[in-house]
Design an enzyme around this catalytic site. Structure first.
Site, PDB file in Angstrom:
ATOM      1  CB  SER A 186       2.090   5.209  12.598  1.00  0.00           C
ATOM      2  OG  SER A 186       1.225   4.280  13.159  1.00  0.00           O
TER       3      SER A 186
ATOM      4  CG  ASP B 179       1.985  -0.415   7.188  1.00  0.00           C
ATOM      5  OD1 ASP B 179       1.769  -1.049   8.240  1.00  0.00           O
ATOM      6  OD2 ASP B 179       2.033   0.834   7.139  1.00  0.00           O
TER       7      ASP B 179
END
Ligand SMILES: *[C@@H]1O[C@H](CO)[C@@H](O)[C@H](O)[C@H]1NC(C)=O
Ligand SMILES: *[C@@H]1O[C@H](CO)[C@@H](O)[C@H](O)[C@H]1NC(C)=O
Ligand SMILES: *[C@@H]1O[C@H](CO)[C@@H](O)[C@H](O)[C@H]1NC(C)=O
Ligand SMILES: *[C@@H]1O[C@H](CO)[C@@H](O)[C@H](O)[C@H]1NC(C)=O
Ligand SMILES: *[C@@H]1O[C@H](CO)[C@@H](O)[C@H](O)[C@H]1NC(C)=O
Ligand SMILES: *[C@@H]1O[C@H](CO)[C@@H](O)[C@H](O)[C@H]1NC(C)=O
Ligand SMILES: *[C@@H]1O[C@H](CO)[C@@H](O)[C@H](O)[C@H]1NC(C)=O
Ligand SMILES: *[C@@H]1O[C@H](CO)[C@@H](O)[C@H](O)[C@H]1NC(C)=O
Ligand SMILES: *[C@@H]1O[C@H](CO)[C@@H](O)[C@H](O)[C@H]1NC(C)=O
Ligand SMILES: *[C@@H]1O[C@H](CO)[C@@H](O)[C@H](O)[C@H]1NC(C)=O
Ligand SMILES: *[C@@H]1O[C@H](CO)[C@@H](O)[C@H](O)[C@H]1NC(C)=O
Ligand SMILES: *[C@@H]1O[C@H](CO)[C@@H](O)[C@H](O)[C@H]1NC(C)=O
Length: 533
Positions: free
Chosen positions: A179, A458
């Protein structure tokens, strides 16, 4: 956590819209030994200000602060690498499970390495300043934190291994991050190639964008179709009513959700938009998975009234749907709407707020504690917010969605609304300096021995170098041994980061594409290490 329900926008590593822009803790798994008992925390003293040549850090300081790290040398054999998992915008203890049995454990086991979880400045216990006033936060930039990570590699002396020189460039250093930390890992390799021999960037956000409305597009594309259809229509009902400004209908709408005491329409729209944003917190491992998305979708996709107490409101719901422009579909939407109202009320209504609703969900109040409390204890509300207000953006709006599409969240969620924290907590009124991030390469960042891993579904994929890839292998980026690219089919946010013990893999978990990606990452790092001289 009440405080975390207040802020705008979805966190990178974690939970839900407007709850917080910081990661949801990856819950420690009750089935295992608590990793905080296995790995004690240590500090390394690091300069607060690495850039005395930059005016934005005036007044400068020569002082140092304690940067926390955790390590496991039980697999170490001389010649092995140091593998750092950068913990990003969270308390590093939230990442310790990965040292115990996730990707970090797998990598060090396979390479006889030392595994390290390294905290990021201004999170956990790693504070360069005594408080979090805007002035004190001036040392919170990605470039300073990258310099911390470089400094660590050059200066670390591991407790118990004082007899060994394990600094870079004597020893190969590899960095992994997921991330924000994934973008960070990629930048580390590019900026400090002589210290960091390789990097794995998982769901690594490398392109900073101010209005990140695209966050919801992967959810639209990969979410359950019935749920997405119900969501877009019902949000449109809500928006049409709120935008007509007919106070009686607006009040009726808020009452349907049990949220009539919430003053601002955008705060209301914000709460109504929460459910769908649980998508990001799904995980293949039931012990890590947050089921709220599947509950929410199960509710709004259902044609039955799931909450008997709402039956009495059926005609109100129908008339609201009509007022919201979808009177032609009341037959199919009414029960969905009742379930949406009840689910939202059950999750975020008066029973989940310890006080008046405005005290929990009003983002406009300049004197709210989340904005005014400048103690380091309030870093969950302030540190990541400061980073996105100044550099990263990523405000997840409904307003940015092109008019030709129905958004998944309310159009009342605008840049102005999502950036309230910037003005009210920090007195920042100009857009973030995304160029401070994008100068590292954005979508096109590339470097030898820099790998990109990501999840097909995602919501952060649109701001990673994998944005334009498709499964299975129509890759814009060609994968090769030096710069591998792995798009994990069906996966969401850095699903390769958590793992299982070898004695747990006999079950059906993890799914083949995740297991395959983890195996490949091990091979990639082993292959890179053959190039070490
Ligand atoms: C590390 O530093 C923090 C902050 O200064 C301090 O609270 C903590 O006790 C230190 N930990 C160790 C193991 O020295
Ligand atoms: C400050 O120094 C760093 C290297 O330490 C360099 O990358 C940066 O460009 C310098 N900044 C200015 C304003 O000269
Ligand atoms: C930091 O140390 C250098 C070298 O000793 C000195 O020139 C400089 O004035 C110091 N800066 C601050 C802010 O104290
Ligand atoms: C470490 O790797 C070996 C094989 O390379 C494997 O047999 C063992 O189960 C692994 N141990 C852990 C804790 O992952
Ligand atoms: C914040 O800390 C600085 C010193 O680091 C101090 O001068 C200032 O008064 C503090 N401000 C608040 C509001 O605590
Ligand atoms: C490790 O070796 C480097 C030179 O290769 C040296 O600069 C550094 O001081 C050494 N570190 C320690 C802790 O001995
Ligand atoms: C409703 O009120 C908002 C804010 O006061 C305003 O921007 C908008 O134009 C109004 N809409 C209508 C249809 O009057
Ligand atoms: C509806 O939501 C509740 C609360 O989250 C949950 O317990 C229930 O399982 C959901 N129902 C369906 C059909 O998903
Ligand atoms: C109902 O009306 C909406 C909005 O005008 C339209 O998009 C939709 O296609 C209509 N639904 C049906 C089933 O005709
Ligand atoms: C906010 O910033 C502006 C200029 O950027 C400044 O004039 C004003 O005094 C600041 N307000 C506060 C409360 O610090
Ligand atoms: C990626 O590939 C697709 C399909 O070939 C193409 O349309 C798109 O322009 C490419 N994107 C980039 C950034 O090269
Ligand atoms: C599985 O392996 C872990 C780590 O080696 C160990 O702590 C745990 O007790 C084992 N579980 C079982 C059921 O053997």
């Amino acid at each position: 956590m009440k405080g975390s329900l207040l802020l705008a926008a979805v966190s990178l590593c974690g939970l839900a819209l407007a709850k917080s822009n910081r990661p949801a803790p990856h819950r420690l798994q009750a089935r295992d030994v608590d990793p905080t008992e296995l790995y004690p925390g240590h500090n390394i003293s690091v300069p607060i200000d690495h850039f005395h040549n930059e005016t934005k850090y005036v007044p400068h300081t020569n002082a140092s602060f304690n940067l926390r790290y955790f390590f496991d040398a039980s697999h170490y054999k001389p010649g092995g690498p140091v593998i750092i998992l950068q913990s990003g915008e969270a308390d590093a203890t939230e990442r310790l499970p990965y040292l115990q049995k996730g990707i970090l454990a797998e990598l060090v086991n396979a390479t006889n390495g030392i595994g390290v979880v390294l905290e990021h400045r201004y999170y956990g216990t790693s504070f360069p300043t005594a408080n979090l006033t805007t002035k004190s936060l001036r040392f919170l930039t990605t470039e300073q934190a990258l310099a911390d990570q470089a400094y660590f590699a050059q200066h670390i002396v591991f407790p118990g291994l004082e007899h060994m020189n394990l600094t870079a460039p004597n020893v190969p250093y590899i960095v992994y991050g997921g991330s924000y930390a994934g973008g960070f890992a990629a930048f580390t390799r590019k900026l400090y190639p002589n210290l960091y021999f390789g990097a794995i960037s998982s769901s690594g956000v490398t392109e900073a964008i101010y209005d990140y409305w695209q966050y919801y597009e992967p959810i639209r594309e990969y979410g359950p179709p019935a749920c997405i259809a119900a969501q877009t229509k019902l949000i449109n009902v809500v928006d049409n009513i709120l935008m007509k400004n007919d106070s009686a209908t607006v009040q009726q709408l808020k009452s349907g959700f049990g949220l009539e005491t919430l003053t601002y329409n955008d705060d209301f729209a914000n709460l109504v938009s929460y459910g769908i944003s649980g998508w990001q917190s799904r995980n293949w491992d039931p012990a890590v998975n947050d089921p709220s998305f599947s509950y929410y979708c199960g509710n709004i996709s259902s044609t039955k009234v799931l909450w008997p107490s709402t039956s009495a409101m059926a005609s109100t719901a129908s008339s609201l749907i009509e007022a919201g422009g979808w009177g032609n579909e009341t037959a199919t939407l009414t029960n969905s709407f009742l379930n949406m109202m009840a689910w939202t009320n059950d999750s975020y209504g008066v029973s989940s707020c310890d006080g008046p609703l405005n005290s929990c969900y009003d983002n406009h109040n300049a004197s709210a504690e989340m904005y005014t409390d400048k103690s380091i204890d309030n870093y969950n509300a302030l540190s990541w917010a400061y980073q996105y207000c100044t550099q990263w953006g990523y405000l997840q709006t409904g307003s940015g969605v092109p008019k030709s599409e129905l958004p998944l969240i309310s159009r009342l969620l605008t840049l102005e609304y999502e950036s309230l924290v910037c003005r009210l907590a920090f007195n920042i009124t100009s857009p973030p300096d995304v160029q401070a991030i994008n100068k590292y390469g954005g979508y096109n960042i590339s470097y030898p021995r820099l790998a990109f891993i990501g999840g097909e579904a995602d919501p952060w994929r649109p701001v990673t170098p994998l944005a334009t890839l498709t499964v299975p292998d129509q890759l814009n980026r060609t994968s090769n041994a030096s710069e591998p690219v792995i798009l994990i089919a069906g996966a969401v946010h850095h699903w390769d980061e958590n793992g299982l013990f070898p004695n747990e893999t006999t079950s059906t978990l993890p799914p083949a594409p995740v297991a395959q990606a983890q195996k490949q990452e091990v091979s990639i790092v082993k292959e890179w290490l053959t190039q070490w001289k």
